[in-house]
Design a protein around this motif. Structure first.
Motif, short mmCIF file in Angstrom:
data_model
loop_
_atom_site.label_atom_id
_atom_site.label_comp_id
_atom_site.label_asym_id
_atom_site.label_seq_id
_atom_site.Cartn_x
_atom_site.Cartn_y
_atom_site.Cartn_z
N PRO A 1 -5.19 5.67 7.11
CA PRO A 1 -5.77 6.17 5.85
C PRO A 1 -5.32 7.59 5.53
CG PRO A 1 -7.43 5.04 7.14
CD PRO A 1 -6.24 5.18 8.03
N ASP A 2 -5.24 8.43 6.56
CA ASP A 2 -4.83 9.81 6.32
C ASP A 2 -3.34 9.92 6.03
OD1 ASP A 2 -7.45 11.11 6.90
OD2 ASP A 2 -7.12 10.19 8.86
N CYS A 3 -2.55 9.05 6.62
CA CYS A 3 -1.12 9.02 6.28
C CYS A 3 -0.91 8.60 4.83
CB CYS A 3 -0.37 8.07 7.22
SG CYS A 3 -0.12 8.70 8.89
N LEU A 4 -1.65 7.59 4.39
CA LEU A 4 -1.53 7.15 2.99
C LEU A 4 -2.01 8.24 2.03
CD1 LEU A 4 -2.72 3.44 3.33
CD2 LEU A 4 -0.37 4.27 3.00
N LYS A 5 -3.05 8.95 2.41
CA LYS A 5 -3.52 10.06 1.58
C LYS A 5 -2.47 11.17 1.51
CE LYS A 5 -7.77 11.23 2.23
NZ LYS A 5 -8.99 11.83 2.82
N TRP A 6 -1.87 11.44 2.66
CA TRP A 6 -0.81 12.45 2.72
C TRP A 6 0.35 12.05 1.81
CZ3 TRP A 6 2.02 13.76 8.00
CH2 TRP A 6 2.85 14.88 7.81
N LEU A 7 0.70 10.77 1.82
CA LEU A 7 1.78 10.28 0.97
C LEU A 7 1.45 10.50 -0.50
CD1 LEU A 7 4.46 8.73 0.61
CD2 LEU A 7 3.14 6.61 0.71
N GLU A 8 0.23 10.22 -0.89
CA GLU A 8 -0.17 10.40 -2.29
C GLU A 8 -0.10 11.86 -2.71
OE1 GLU A 8 -4.05 8.72 -2.53
OE2 GLU A 8 -3.35 6.65 -2.26
N GLY B 1 0.81 -1.20 0.00
CA GLY B 1 0.00 0.00 0.00
C GLY B 1 0.84 1.26 0.00
N ILE B 2 1.91 1.27 0.78
CA ILE B 2 2.81 2.42 0.81
C ILE B 2 3.48 2.61 -0.55
CG2 ILE B 2 4.97 3.28 1.82
CD1 ILE B 2 4.08 1.86 4.45
N GLN B 3 3.81 1.51 -1.20
CA GLN B 3 4.46 1.58 -2.52
C GLN B 3 3.48 1.90 -3.64
OE1 GLN B 3 7.77 1.54 -2.64
NE2 GLN B 3 7.75 1.16 -0.42
N GLY B 4 2.20 2.00 -3.32
CA GLY B 4 1.19 2.28 -4.35
C GLY B 4 0.83 1.08 -5.17
N LYS B 5 1.09 -0.13 -4.63
CA LYS B 5 0.84 -1.36 -5.38
C LYS B 5 -0.41 -2.09 -4.89
CE LYS B 5 5.81 -2.11 -6.09
NZ LYS B 5 6.96 -3.02 -5.77
N ALA B 6 -1.08 -1.53 -3.90
CA ALA B 6 -2.30 -2.16 -3.37
C ALA B 6 -3.31 -1.07 -3.06
CB ALA B 6 -1.98 -2.96 -2.11
N SER B 7 -4.58 -1.42 -3.16
CA SER B 7 -5.66 -0.49 -2.88
C SER B 7 -5.59 0.01 -1.44
CB SER B 7 -7.01 -1.18 -3.11
OG SER B 7 -8.05 -0.51 -2.44
N ARG B 8 -5.80 1.31 -1.26
CA ARG B 8 -5.78 1.88 0.08
C ARG B 8 -6.83 1.22 0.98
NH1 ARG B 8 -7.41 7.98 0.80
NH2 ARG B 8 -6.16 8.15 -1.10
N GLU B 9 -8.02 0.99 0.43
CA GLU B 9 -9.09 0.38 1.23
C GLU B 9 -8.74 -1.04 1.66
OE1 GLU B 9 -11.71 1.89 2.50
OE2 GLU B 9 -10.84 3.71 1.63
N VAL B 10 -8.11 -1.79 0.77
CA VAL B 10 -7.71 -3.15 1.12
C VAL B 10 -6.69 -3.12 2.26
CG1 VAL B 10 -6.50 -5.21 0.29
CG2 VAL B 10 -8.20 -4.09 -1.18
N VAL B 11 -5.75 -2.22 2.17
CA VAL B 11 -4.73 -2.10 3.21
C VAL B 11 -5.36 -1.71 4.54
CG1 VAL B 11 -2.69 -0.81 3.96
CG2 VAL B 11 -2.92 -1.51 1.57
N ILE B 12 -6.25 -0.74 4.50
CA ILE B 12 -6.92 -0.27 5.73
C ILE B 12 -7.69 -1.42 6.38
CG2 ILE B 12 -8.73 1.26 6.60
CD1 ILE B 12 -7.84 3.22 4.34
#
Length: 337
Positions: free
Chosen positions: A107-114, A73-84
């Motif tokens: 979820p907000d950290c992953l959004k911040w990363l994007e 998920g961090i690498q952008g290779k998996a859906s954010r929802e699946v990771v959450i």
């Protein structure tokens, strides 16, 4: 089911970061604004993966699979929802309220990363890939807490300290060269090498400080071939600490070498605020080593931490003297006493 809380970027880099970091947050406060986003974000993601890896109430195989999914998920290779969804089951198992909030904020950290700029995002992903690889190696190596296992060689310990901390020194260096004009008096390759050894030294101090609790949890980071050289197995260290001391002392010396690299790194930094942020972990680390030396064999049975008042004193001294190289050296020498 209650709604998941939502956190702003300001809250993530403020109250949440402060709640899960005893000393890192103090360093961040020194940094100029252009470094106060990517570095805290990388730290929060690393603490999240570490929390997942350390949730011992969940079987190791499940933690490994979740950590792999989180890494994807961090690498952008998996859906954010699946990771959450994968991480959600870990939240109620956290005894520490700050770590529950940290996992809730994923979820907000992953959004911040994007939303982070391209080059910084790539560096965050690169350093997190190494960190999670180190954490997964740990889960694989120490998959049975009922059996005390040791790393095989010094190279294994070097690999571990690089993957979970040495690479962070490189990450910090790349961001500083990117965002700060005239960052250092040394060339990037020299600063990267020093930053790598500095990070490894800091992690080695963690290994030394936590040696007793790690052994009781079935983890020995000290090389098996060195233990055999003094007639010890990993399981015998706690009952025969005197025989273990020569090995412990050698790794303390290596940790001290890493701190010396950190001091050399800090002296080369031209911006006073960044120098203060960079050198604070070395000062705390040097004091930790001094306390470990004073504790002797009892360090394996005690929790060794630098008192908060001493840390506050270091910060105050850095601020009063504007982190001048001469004053930084003076504080460093004093912390080793």
């Amino acid at each position: 089911m209650s709604a998941r809380p939502s956190f702003s970027t300001q809250a993530l880099g403020g109250t949440i970061l402060r709640s899960v970091s005893r000393s890192f947050y103090l360093s961040i406060r020194f940094l100029p604004q252009q470094l106060r986003e990517s570095i805290p974000l990388a730290y929060l993601l690393a603490r999240t993966t570490d929390t997942v890896a350390d949730t011992t109430r969940i079987p190791g195989s499940v933690r490994m699979a979740t950590l792999k999914m989180l890494s994807d998920g961090i690498q952008g290779k998996a859906s954010r929802e699946v990771v959450i969804n994968h991480v959600a089951s870990f939240v109620p198992l956290q005894e520490n309220a700050a770590e529950r909030t940290l996992l809730d904020s994923l979820p907000d950290c992953l959004k911040w990363l994007e939303q982070t700029g391209g080059a910084d995002r790539d560096d965050i992903r690169a350093v997190l890939e190494k960190i999670t690889h180190g954490q997964m190696l740990d889960l694989h190596r120490f998959d049975n807490p009922a059996e005390v296992r040791a790393l095989q060689t010094a190279a294994d310990l070097d690999e571990y300290t690089y993957l979970v901390a040495g690479c962070v020194g490189e990450f910090w260096t790349r961001l500083c060269f990117r965002h700060l004009r005239d960052f250092a008096s040394l060339i990037p390759d020299e600063m990267l090498a020093l930053g790598r050894r500095y990070g490894m030294g800091l992690q080695l101090i963690n290994v030394l400080r936590d040696a007793g609790s790690d052994l009781r949890a079935g983890r020995c980071y000290f090389p098996e071939n060195e233990l055999r050289g003094v007639g010890l197995s990993a399981a015998q260290i706690l009952s025969q600490p005197d025989r273990f001391q020569p090995i412990y002392q050698r790794w303390m010396e290596k940790a001290q070498d890493g701190l010396e690299c950190g001091m050399q790194y800090s002296r080369a930094i031209r911006t006073r605020r960044v120098r203060a942020a960079t050198v604070l972990p070395a000062l705390i680390g040097a004091r930790t080593l001094a306390l470990l030396r004073q504790a002797g064999v009892s360090a394996l049975q005690r929790t060794i931490k630098v008192p908060r008042r001493e840390v506050r004193g270091m910060i105050l001294s850095l601020a009063i003297h504007l982190a001048s190289p001469r004053q930084v050296d003076t504080i460093f020498i004093r912390t080793k006493l």
